[in-house]
Design a protein around this motif. Structure first.
Motif, PDB file in Angstrom:
ATOM      1  N   LYS A 265       0.832  -1.218   0.000  1.00 13.68           N
ATOM      2  CA  LYS A 265       0.000   0.000   0.000  1.00 13.68           C
ATOM      3  C   LYS A 265       0.859   1.258   0.000  1.00 13.68           C
ATOM      4  O   LYS A 265       0.349   2.365  -0.158  1.00 13.68           O
ATOM      5  N   PHE A 266       2.152   1.077   0.206  1.00 14.71           N
ATOM      6  CA  PHE A 266       3.101   2.193   0.150  1.00 14.71           C
ATOM      7  C   PHE A 266       4.028   1.951  -1.031  1.00 14.71           C
ATOM      8  O   PHE A 266       4.743   0.948  -1.091  1.00 14.71           O
ATOM      9  N   LEU A 267       3.973   2.857  -2.015  1.00 11.77           N
ATOM     10  CA  LEU A 267       4.759   2.690  -3.236  1.00 11.77           C
ATOM     11  C   LEU A 267       5.946   3.643  -3.228  1.00 11.77           C
ATOM     12  O   LEU A 267       5.792   4.824  -2.923  1.00 11.77           O
ATOM     13  N   PHE A 268       7.104   3.103  -3.561  1.00 14.40           N
ATOM     14  CA  PHE A 268       8.323   3.913  -3.591  1.00 14.40           C
ATOM     15  C   PHE A 268       8.974   3.728  -4.956  1.00 14.40           C
ATOM     16  O   PHE A 268       9.370   2.622  -5.323  1.00 14.40           O
ATOM     17  N   TYR A 269       9.072   4.824  -5.736  1.00 13.28           N
ATOM     18  CA  TYR A 269       9.672   4.763  -7.065  1.00 13.28           C
ATOM     19  C   TYR A 269      10.982   5.536  -7.099  1.00 13.28           C
ATOM     20  O   TYR A 269      11.027   6.706  -6.707  1.00 13.28           O
ATOM     21  N   GLY A 270      12.026   4.874  -7.552  1.00  9.54           N
ATOM     22  CA  GLY A 270      13.329   5.513  -7.707  1.00  9.54           C
ATOM     23  C   GLY A 270      13.584   5.850  -9.166  1.00  9.54           C
ATOM     24  O   GLY A 270      13.162   5.116 -10.065  1.00  9.54           O
ATOM     25  N   TYR A 271      14.261   6.957  -9.394  1.00  8.49           N
ATOM     26  CA  TYR A 271      14.625   7.400 -10.746  1.00  8.49           C
ATOM     27  C   TYR A 271      16.153   7.402 -10.834  1.00  8.49           C
ATOM     28  O   TYR A 271      16.821   8.016  -9.995  1.00  8.49           O
ATOM     29  N   PHE A 272      16.682   6.718 -11.846  1.00  7.70           N
ATOM     30  CA  PHE A 272      18.119   6.482 -11.945  1.00  7.70           C
ATOM     31  C   PHE A 272      18.688   6.951 -13.283  1.00  7.70           C
ATOM     32  O   PHE A 272      18.022   6.858 -14.312  1.00  7.70           O
ATOM     33  N   ILE A 273      19.915   7.466 -13.228  1.00  9.21           N
ATOM     34  CA  ILE A 273      20.702   7.706 -14.445  1.00  9.21           C
ATOM     35  C   ILE A 273      22.023   6.972 -14.251  1.00  9.21           C
ATOM     36  O   ILE A 273      22.722   7.197 -13.259  1.00  9.21           O
ATOM     37  N   ILE A 278      18.758   9.502  -8.652  1.00  7.57           N
ATOM     38  CA  ILE A 278      18.763  10.973  -8.773  1.00  7.57           C
ATOM     39  C   ILE A 278      17.432  11.587  -8.330  1.00  7.57           C
ATOM     40  O   ILE A 278      17.277  12.807  -8.290  1.00  7.57           O
ATOM     41  N   GLY A 279      16.482  10.717  -7.977  1.00  7.38           N
ATOM     42  CA  GLY A 279      15.197  11.226  -7.513  1.00  7.38           C
ATOM     43  C   GLY A 279      14.296  10.084  -7.083  1.00  7.38           C
ATOM     44  O   GLY A 279      14.553   8.920  -7.415  1.00  7.38           O
ATOM     45  N   PHE A 280      13.248  10.410  -6.329  1.00  8.08           N
ATOM     46  CA  PHE A 280      12.268   9.391  -5.934  1.00  8.08           C
ATOM     47  C   PHE A 280      10.944  10.066  -5.609  1.00  8.08           C
ATOM     48  O   PHE A 280      10.883  11.263  -5.333  1.00  8.08           O
ATOM     49  N   ASN A 281       9.868   9.288  -5.682  1.00 12.15           N
ATOM     50  CA  ASN A 281       8.587   9.751  -5.150  1.00 12.15           C
ATOM     51  C   ASN A 281       7.876   8.610  -4.458  1.00 12.15           C
ATOM     52  O   ASN A 281       8.233   7.441  -4.640  1.00 12.15           O
ATOM     53  N   ASP A 298      17.663  15.527  -7.133  1.00  7.91           N
ATOM     54  CA  ASP A 298      18.831  16.376  -7.355  1.00  7.91           C
ATOM     55  C   ASP A 298      18.355  17.538  -8.226  1.00  7.91           C
ATOM     56  O   ASP A 298      17.894  17.334  -9.350  1.00  7.91           O
ATOM     57  N   ASP A 299      18.432  18.749  -7.704  1.00  8.19           N
ATOM     58  CA  ASP A 299      17.799  19.887  -8.369  1.00  8.19           C
ATOM     59  C   ASP A 299      18.382  20.188  -9.746  1.00  8.19           C
ATOM     60  O   ASP A 299      17.656  20.543 -10.669  1.00  8.19           O
ATOM     61  N   SER A 300      19.692  20.029  -9.900  1.00  6.98           N
ATOM     62  CA  SER A 300      20.305  20.337 -11.202  1.00  6.98           C
ATOM     63  C   SER A 300      19.761  19.387 -12.277  1.00  6.98           C
ATOM     64  O   SER A 300      19.450  19.798 -13.391  1.00  6.98           O
ATOM     65  N   ILE A 301      19.597  18.136 -11.926  1.00 10.25           N
ATOM     66  CA  ILE A 301      19.055  17.160 -12.888  1.00 10.25           C
ATOM     67  C   ILE A 301      17.556  17.363 -13.062  1.00 10.25           C
ATOM     68  O   ILE A 301      17.022  17.221 -14.161  1.00 10.25           O
TER      69      ILE A 301
END
Length: 382
Positions: A265-273, A278-281, A298-301
């Protein structure tokens, strides 16, 4: 017969009555499981209590309170001008550092209390008010004076329940709106959503997706969250400290604890380069409603890859595919959320200060407590 309700204040979830969850049907955020998350990983400057309202021996109401000690915060937010920040810090230090919230300061929406259908709502609210008074006395006995007491977050319909004489002297305030995305029942896929956008916003969608082509998105499991905990926390803190205003910061173990207790019921998505996070929600399934939760990047990305906008589109796509009715996008970033189709719902609260003199000036002081946001509402649909 003129029955009188009573209340019990609980310090831990272990003390809660076995039928507590029978009343936590309107929102998952009053359930024992969620309260356990708060118990195990609430912000360092927050103390939670759980309130049961009784008609005789029958549990007829449940509520959450959060005490915030703002003196323990390193920062209220770095983004505003030095003068505004200095004045705000002075106000907090002297007049508003001890805040008792009836509700949940970490979420947007009515997650304060739930009453059974058999209850007299006005009488239940008065009992909640009596419990609030008792909480203040309890804090006072430990040497802590509550400066501000507030009931939050209610929409236009919900706030009407407080229209009784006992709440008349409270300062009625309005905060930033709750951005809510209603999912059209005819949409069966992300493509249906894209097709409903006007050309300008279809172009925005295409541009954002093109920018993020090299980003890999992954659903993270508990082991992943634990392994990446330090990076996750750095990304979260980067976003949190750059917000215009903060009253708390999550502890490092928060996402891990949430995943342990809530599982799917708790979803965690990672964003990768190139394999680097470099980010998640994060998202929380709340019945037929999808609640967006904390994120980091990461704000620059973020700027270069339009990462935040891509995250919003991903949340919309997932929620459509899984047949959710609406998405609670909450506060902050109002304009960009409206550009994907979220609509503002005005939210209200009640506030009172322990000092009669300060109470008179609450409307003026409030401007520093809740900085006003100027934004333009967008309508992306045809």
């Amino acid at each position: 017969m003129n029955t009188v309700y009573s209340f019990t204040i609980y310090n831990s979830t272990a003390q809660l009555p076995t039928n507590w969850d029978d009343l936590a049907v309107s929102t998952i955020f009053l359930s024992k499981k969620y309260l356990e998350v708060l118990e195990k990983s609430s912000p360092d400057n927050m103390t939670c209590h759980f309130i049961g309202i009784y008609d005789g021996t029958a549990l007829v109401g449940i509520a959450l309170s959060q005490f915030l000690n703002l003196n323990l915060l390193q920062s209220f937010g770095e983004r505003d001008t030095w003068v505004k920040t200095t004045i705000r810090n002075l106000i907090f230090g002297k007049f508003a550092s001890h805040v008792l919230v009836i509700g949940n300061n970490m979420l947007t929406g009515q997650n304060s209390f739930a009453f059974s259908n058999s209850v007299n709502p006005a009488k239940a609210l008065l009992t909640l008010r009596a419990a609030t008074t008792q909480l203040k006395k309890n804090f006072k006995s430990t040497g802590v004076t509550i400066h501000i007491t507030t009931y939050k977050d209610f929409n236009q319909e919900e706030i009407k329940g407080f229209d009784i004489p006992e709440f008349k002297k409270e300062y009625l305030f309005s905060t930033q709106p709750n951005m809510v995305f209603a999912i059209n029942e005819n949409w069966k896929s992300e493509q249906d959503y894209i097709d409903s956008l006007s050309k300008k916003y279809r172009d925005q969608y295409k541009r954002a997706r093109k920018k993020a082509v090299e980003i890999e998105k992954k659903k993270l499991h508990l082991d992943d969250i634990i392994a990446l905990e330090d990076t996750i926390y750095d990304l979260y803190l980067h976003v949190a400290t750059n917000a215009p205003f903060n009253t708390f910061f999550l502890p490092k173990n928060h996402f891990r604890i949430f995943k342990e207790i809530f599982k799917d019921k708790f979803l965690f998505y990672g964003y990768f380069i190139d394999g680097k996070l470099i980010g998640f929600n994060t998202l929380i399934k709340n019945g037929k409603v999808m609640d967006t939760y904390f994120l980091g990047y990461d704000d620059s990305i973020q700027r270069e890859k339009m990462l935040y906008l891509n995250m919003l589109y991903d949340m919309i796509a997932y929620s459509i595919n899984k047949n959710f009715k609406e998405i609670i996008f909450a506060r902050t970033a109002l304009e960009i959320k409206s550009s994907v189709g979220a609509k503002p719902i005005k939210m209200y609260g009640l506030m009172t200060h322990s000092s009669r003199l300060v109470n008179i000036f609450l409307p003026r002081i409030f401007k520093y407590l809740e900085p006003e946001t100027v934004w333009q509402q967008r309508n992306p649909f045809k």
